[in-house]
Design an enzyme around this catalytic site. Structure first.
Site, PDB file in Angstrom:
ATOM      1  N   GLY A 136       0.814  -1.193   0.103  1.00 31.64           N
ATOM      2  CA  GLY A 136       0.081  -0.097  -0.161  1.00 31.64           C
ATOM      3  C   GLY A 136       0.979   1.297   0.006  1.00 31.64           C
ATOM      4  N   CYS A 137       0.334   2.426  -0.535  1.00 30.59           N
ATOM      5  CA  CYS A 137       1.216   3.661  -0.567  1.00 30.59           C
ATOM      6  C   CYS A 137       1.281   4.382   0.859  1.00 30.59           C
ATOM      7  CB  CYS A 137       0.349   4.794  -1.494  1.00 30.59           C
ATOM      8  SG  CYS A 137      -1.371   4.821  -0.634  1.00 30.59           S
ATOM      9  N   PHE A 138       0.651   4.285   1.649  1.00 25.36           N
ATOM     10  CA  PHE A 138       1.098   4.983   3.089  1.00 25.36           C
ATOM     11  C   PHE A 138       1.918   3.944   3.627  1.00 25.36           C
ATOM     12  CE2 PHE A 138      -2.581   8.201   3.835  1.00 25.36           C
ATOM     13  CZ  PHE A 138      -1.733   9.060   4.149  1.00 25.36           C
TER      14      PHE A 138
END
Length: 327
Positions: A136-138
């Protein structure tokens, strides 16, 4: 060098469009098809208008063409359903950009295990992977700020705040992604309960077994800009600032997309690149790790292509020499 034949499922969204942008410039990739049921028969440039002059591809509703690699750019929860309802030939490698297979106890599909695709954590496993779950990005931004501390076994309680652009919410219009709401506005959301916390904890525990499951306390914010993530993580640590930089430099010495800066970092330095920039600040035992990435590139598509390069024996940075926008 052999060309990698690629299929894309879910090519009309932000990640699909960004993936096409990167792959049309990649020296050994060939996009065989871009799948989108709702846009089948339309030119890819009718949806991704910035690609005019870059590709003559059309969206299709078929996916049986001969390929080497399948990218899944579907919404969260849809990747597993797609794989269960469609036959994928055994030789085809799969990279899923959703969250369906990131957690270890959910990573199995028909007896095959998806490898968690954070190159800075497990590059060697990625090189031999058949099925890969893109982080995921975060989760990427936070983990890259913490991995060296976990590897050294000195990570304790972590308090982190991160802000993300509107493209992180996907292309479907909602009240909190509409321009008139986002403009000149910031909002906290999913406080202490963001879905990326599980994969972050899983990775950190892989490096530091005694870290508590609830060590990371995370508050995400919605920002009033289209793309990028900036994270500030606070923790206690008795290492000096110089010792911390030495620790980080050693950990990332063989990871070409992570760069340390002793000067303040900002979002524009990484937007449109696959880079992660890290800066460390310290007052007494209070330590702050700043990390920033482009959520659509290092937080999604760029990292997926980085993983593709590793899976097919290519130099890691192939096709990813991208320059930041700056202004």
């Amino acid at each position: 060098m052999k060309t990698i034949r690629i299929g894309i499922i879910g090519g009309a969204g932000y990640t699909g469009g960004e993936l096409i942008r990167v792959l049309v410039q990649h020296p050994v990739s060939e996009i065989v098809f871009v799948h989108s049921r709702s846009n089948a028969g339309k030119a890819v440039t009718s949806v991704h208008r910035d690609l005019i002059g870059e590709t003559d591809l059309y969206f299709t509703d078929t996916h049986t063409q001969e390929i080497d690699l399948l990218f899944l750019c579907l919404g969260h929860g849809a990747s597993r359903a797609f794989l269960e309802h469609n036959t994928i030939k055994e030789h085809i490698k799969v990279i899923d950009l959703a969250n369906d297979f990131r957690i270890q106890d959910q990573a199995l599909w028909k007896g095959h295990a998806f490898i968690y695709g954070l190159p800075e954590l497990q590059k060697e496993k990625i090189k031999t992977a058949q099925y890969l779950a893109n982080p995921g990005c975060f989760a990427t931004a936070i983990q890259l700020g913490l991995l060296p501390l976990a590897a050294a076994g000195v990570l304790g309680a972590v308090y982190t705040t991160g802000i993300t652009g509107s493209t992180g919410a996907g292309q479907s219009l909602s009240s909190t992604s509409h321009f008139s709401w986002r403009a000149n506005n910031i909002q906290a959301y999913k406080t202490l309960s963001h879905q990326h916390l599980t994969e972050i904890g899983q990775s950190l525990k892989q490096l530091q077994a005694d870290i508590p499951a609830d060590a990371v306390h995370f508050i995400p914010w919605r920002g009033d800009f289209p793309r990028g993530i900036f994270v500030s993580t606070q923790l206690k640590n008795d290492l000096s600032l110089d010792a911390l930089y030495t620790l980080y430099e050693h950990y990332y010495r063989e990871h070409p997309f992570v760069h340390l800066s002793k000067d303040p970092i900002d979002l524009k330095q990484v937007v449109n690149t696959n880079k992660c920039l890290i800066q460390i600040e310290k007052q007494g035992e209070d330590t702050v790790i700043h990390s920033t990435i482009d959520n659509l590139l290092k937080g999604a598509v760029g990292q997926a292509v980085q993983n593709m390069n590793l899976m097919f024996g290519l130099e890691e940075m192939t096709g990813l020499h991208l320059k930041s926008l700056v202004f």
